[in-house]
Design a protein around this motif. Sequence first.
Motif, PDB file in Angstrom:
ATOM      1  N   GLN A  35       0.727  -1.230  -0.026  1.00 33.00           N
ATOM      2  CA  GLN A  35      -0.096   0.064   0.027  1.00 33.00           C
ATOM      3  C   GLN A  35       1.053   1.184  -0.084  1.00 33.00           C
ATOM      4  O   GLN A  35       1.854   1.485   0.711  1.00 33.00           O
ATOM      5  CB  GLN A  35      -0.902   0.029   1.273  1.00 33.00           C
ATOM      6  CG  GLN A  35      -1.943  -1.274   1.215  1.00 33.00           C
ATOM      7  CD  GLN A  35      -2.886  -0.940  -0.115  1.00 33.00           C
ATOM      8  OE1 GLN A  35      -3.559   0.100  -0.093  1.00 33.00           O
ATOM      9  NE2 GLN A  35      -3.279  -1.995  -0.574  1.00 33.00           N
ATOM     10  N   ASP A  58      -2.750  -0.268   7.707  1.00 27.97           N
ATOM     11  CA  ASP A  58      -2.918  -1.309   6.791  1.00 27.97           C
ATOM     12  C   ASP A  58      -3.072  -2.664   7.624  1.00 27.97           C
ATOM     13  O   ASP A  58      -2.196  -3.159   8.304  1.00 27.97           O
ATOM     14  CB  ASP A  58      -1.735  -1.148   5.942  1.00 27.97           C
ATOM     15  CG  ASP A  58      -2.027  -2.434   4.864  1.00 27.97           C
ATOM     16  OD1 ASP A  58      -3.179  -2.729   4.391  1.00 27.97           O
ATOM     17  OD2 ASP A  58      -0.942  -2.561   4.243  1.00 27.97           O
ATOM     18  N   LYS A 185      -4.576   7.065   5.657  1.00 26.23           N
ATOM     19  CA  LYS A 185      -5.234   6.272   4.697  1.00 26.23           C
ATOM     20  C   LYS A 185      -5.361   5.144   5.605  1.00 26.23           C
ATOM     21  O   LYS A 185      -4.643   4.683   6.371  1.00 26.23           O
ATOM     22  CB  LYS A 185      -4.369   5.775   3.522  1.00 26.23           C
ATOM     23  CG  LYS A 185      -4.668   4.702   2.714  1.00 26.23           C
ATOM     24  CD  LYS A 185      -3.790   4.361   1.636  1.00 26.23           C
ATOM     25  CE  LYS A 185      -4.014   3.481   0.481  1.00 26.23           C
ATOM     26  NZ  LYS A 185      -2.888   3.154  -0.491  1.00 26.23           N
ATOM     27  N   ASN A 187      -6.547   0.857   4.995  1.00 27.94           N
ATOM     28  CA  ASN A 187      -6.666  -0.067   4.410  1.00 27.94           C
ATOM     29  C   ASN A 187      -7.013  -1.484   4.999  1.00 27.94           C
ATOM     30  O   ASN A 187      -6.348  -1.999   5.934  1.00 27.94           O
ATOM     31  CB  ASN A 187      -5.587  -0.379   3.354  1.00 27.94           C
ATOM     32  CG  ASN A 187      -5.723  -1.749   2.464  1.00 27.94           C
ATOM     33  OD1 ASN A 187      -6.504  -1.575   1.523  1.00 27.94           O
ATOM     34  ND2 ASN A 187      -5.041  -2.611   2.727  1.00 27.94           N
ATOM     35  N   SER A 189      -7.768  -5.482   3.715  1.00 30.37           N
ATOM     36  CA  SER A 189      -7.964  -6.502   2.635  1.00 30.37           C
ATOM     37  C   SER A 189      -8.000  -7.932   3.406  1.00 30.37           C
ATOM     38  O   SER A 189      -7.211  -8.157   4.216  1.00 30.37           O
ATOM     39  CB  SER A 189      -6.389  -6.291   1.863  1.00 30.37           C
ATOM     40  OG  SER A 189      -6.667  -4.952   1.300  1.00 30.37           O
ATOM     41  N   GLN A 219     -11.625  -5.853  -0.353  1.00 29.65           N
ATOM     42  CA  GLN A 219     -10.669  -4.752  -0.114  1.00 29.65           C
ATOM     43  C   GLN A 219     -11.756  -3.422   0.259  1.00 29.65           C
ATOM     44  O   GLN A 219     -12.598  -2.844  -0.348  1.00 29.65           O
ATOM     45  CB  GLN A 219      -9.765  -4.248  -1.115  1.00 29.65           C
ATOM     46  CG  GLN A 219      -8.746  -3.072  -0.634  1.00 29.65           C
ATOM     47  CD  GLN A 219      -7.816  -2.730  -1.671  1.00 29.65           C
ATOM     48  OE1 GLN A 219      -8.220  -2.990  -2.913  1.00 29.65           O
ATOM     49  NE2 GLN A 219      -6.563  -2.225  -1.278  1.00 29.65           N
ATOM     50  N   LEU A 221     -10.861   0.595   1.120  1.00 31.98           N
ATOM     51  CA  LEU A 221      -9.869   1.485   1.456  1.00 31.98           C
ATOM     52  C   LEU A 221     -10.473   2.871   1.273  1.00 31.98           C
ATOM     53  O   LEU A 221     -11.504   3.253   0.751  1.00 31.98           O
ATOM     54  CB  LEU A 221      -9.247   1.572  -0.186  1.00 31.98           C
ATOM     55  CG  LEU A 221      -8.121   2.362  -0.424  1.00 31.98           C
ATOM     56  CD1 LEU A 221      -7.003   1.902   0.724  1.00 31.98           C
ATOM     57  CD2 LEU A 221      -7.500   2.302  -1.709  1.00 31.98           C
TER      58      LEU A 221
END
Length: 690
Positions: A35, A58, A185, A187, A189, A219, A221
């Motif tokens: 990422q 993440d 950010k 994320n 997954s 995912q 995001l």
Amino acid sequence: MKKNYFLFLFLAFFIKSNCQTNVITKNKPSWVSTQNFEQDPKIHFDDISQGSILLLADYQVHIPKQASFFRFVTKITDNVGIQSASNINVSYDPLYQKLIFHEIIIKRDGKTVNKLDVNQFQVMRRELNAENHLYDGSLSAMINLSDIRSNDIIDYSYSIIGFNPIHNNKFSNSYYLNDVVPVGKVNVSLISNKKLNYKTINTNLSPEISKKNGLNYYQWLVINPTKFEYEDSIPIWKLTYHTLLVSEYDNWSDVVNWGVNVYETNSSLDTSLKSKINEIKTANKTPGKKIKAVLDFVQNDIRYLGYELGVGSYKPNNPSQVFNQRYGDCKDKSLLMVTMLQELDIEAYPMLVNTSLKHVILDLLPSPIFFDHCVVKVIDKAGNIFYYDPTLTNQGGTFKNTHFPNYEYGLVLQPEETVFDEIVSNSSNKVTTNEEYILEEVNKGATLKIVTTYSEAEADNMRNYFKNNSMNGIIKDYENFYANYYFNIKSLKTPIIKDNLDKNEFVVFEEYKIDSIWTPMQHKENYIAATFTPTSLLNILYIPTKEKRDYEVSLPYPVARQHDFKIKLPKTWNVENMDDIVSSDIFYYDWYVNYDKKKNEVDVKHYLKIQNSHILPTQFKEYQNNINRVDKSFGFTLYIPKTQVDSESNGSNKNIVDVVKDLFKIFIYVLIAIILLLLLLWLFKKYRSA
């Protein structure tokens, strides 16, 4: 205590001997997707707190491999952020998990510095729930990074391998997609060989779904997610963050079947437990008394203590083991109680609840991970339903009126159960306080007599308070409490208690001497006042600090308080009879003042009942108006001008010498008047004769 200490050492030795206790390093797994992140995300500088920004959070999970990958990237924006950002701490359960670090790097001025050094890690036990008598055996791998500076970017990643085997390879989890501070950010997954059930709360974010080599890829995001704006007194059950829920359980029946299997015991009861059950059976003739006897035993003779290692975080110990060791956590105590009742031919089941989420549990995806407590459901021969919490202690009441906390919903581990039980609390948890003030003359002290009656949960709390504290400590606590309202108050006698266990009422009798009950008035400089505050009502009603809210306001519930004053006055007073009632969906408030001129006594009553556990934002304006009405009638105050007090004081404090002096002055004045009168008569006669 000695036995527990050696058990603790044994557990520590067992973990050290059989599990990973040092850090392993490996390259990032091939299934992990890299990422990217912005080093300068679109975040307003004024929103940054604690000197750092989380640039990337993440979370990636390969469910068939039972592997969870984590990566966090933090940018230090101020020197105050160095302390927390320099410390990396990862917890894991060594009985079924392995910790692998992949990378710790520092990015500074376009250069990259490797900080991953296994020799710098410390692995230690950190029992974060030890104050609640729960030990889970988890380990923490911690490293403090050296030479960290402002504007550094700290980028680290690790994997935890292994899921708790108690879940039978069914995955479920939850993830936050925002925070109270800005995030660059987020994320999430997930890779699965099954179809995943998922749900988002407070966001409409949908996943990107794809399929590759027979595996499903999901995912979620988020770039620069909206941060959560904090408000005070938000209910603990309120899900305020943008939240993602994922579960392989299709419905709550799946969770029930899982729980029935986990709580199943195949071994027979040992003779000591059977003997105890027979003892209760012989001593108690009715089913109700048997229920109460079992509850009292499990609550008060089996202490609360849990070693929740590995599968033990979900699976209870054998009832015979719990009985003989005389300790257990919520699930141990609940299963023991259920087993004993069933042996007495009383229908009973364990029931899972969430003590915080309450009704919000209905909005979540089915999964056992969303429960944090276990209690007991009992059904008598007539079909009446009762709920009990065996982790509580010293509860009063019969089997019919034993207080059960307001958990709202519970999932009963009964075969073929499909829905939650809705639990309606019948408790009011009322506290009635009667205070009698016998006032001395104005500007002096008073005698205070107090009788406080606690019921239901409040009675249970006070019973435990008196059991757990010395009487001298209780007297000091009480004096310190009333010292917040009255100057130089002193207990005249040891508090007397009266405990009605069947009715579950706990009564406390107190008596105090107040040196001075009168103080200068804040808004009237030339007045003094005696103020009487219904202290039992304080800290129950939320006091608004702004006109509007975005979230609900939490209130204690169920709660009822009655606080009465009887004030015996030293002289007649100009007291006006008054009353007021405030009634709403949120609370009911009743107040009145009554002055009995014949007895020269004032009776003041305050009654408050909370009628809902929270205030909706749409109800907030009405609530504010009602609180303003309550504020105008809250408490009672007597006041009097200082000049009048001084005058009365001068008139009442003269000694015998002053009295003699005053009489002598009066005698002189009368004598002068007589002489003047005789002189006038003589002059008048002389004038007539002339």
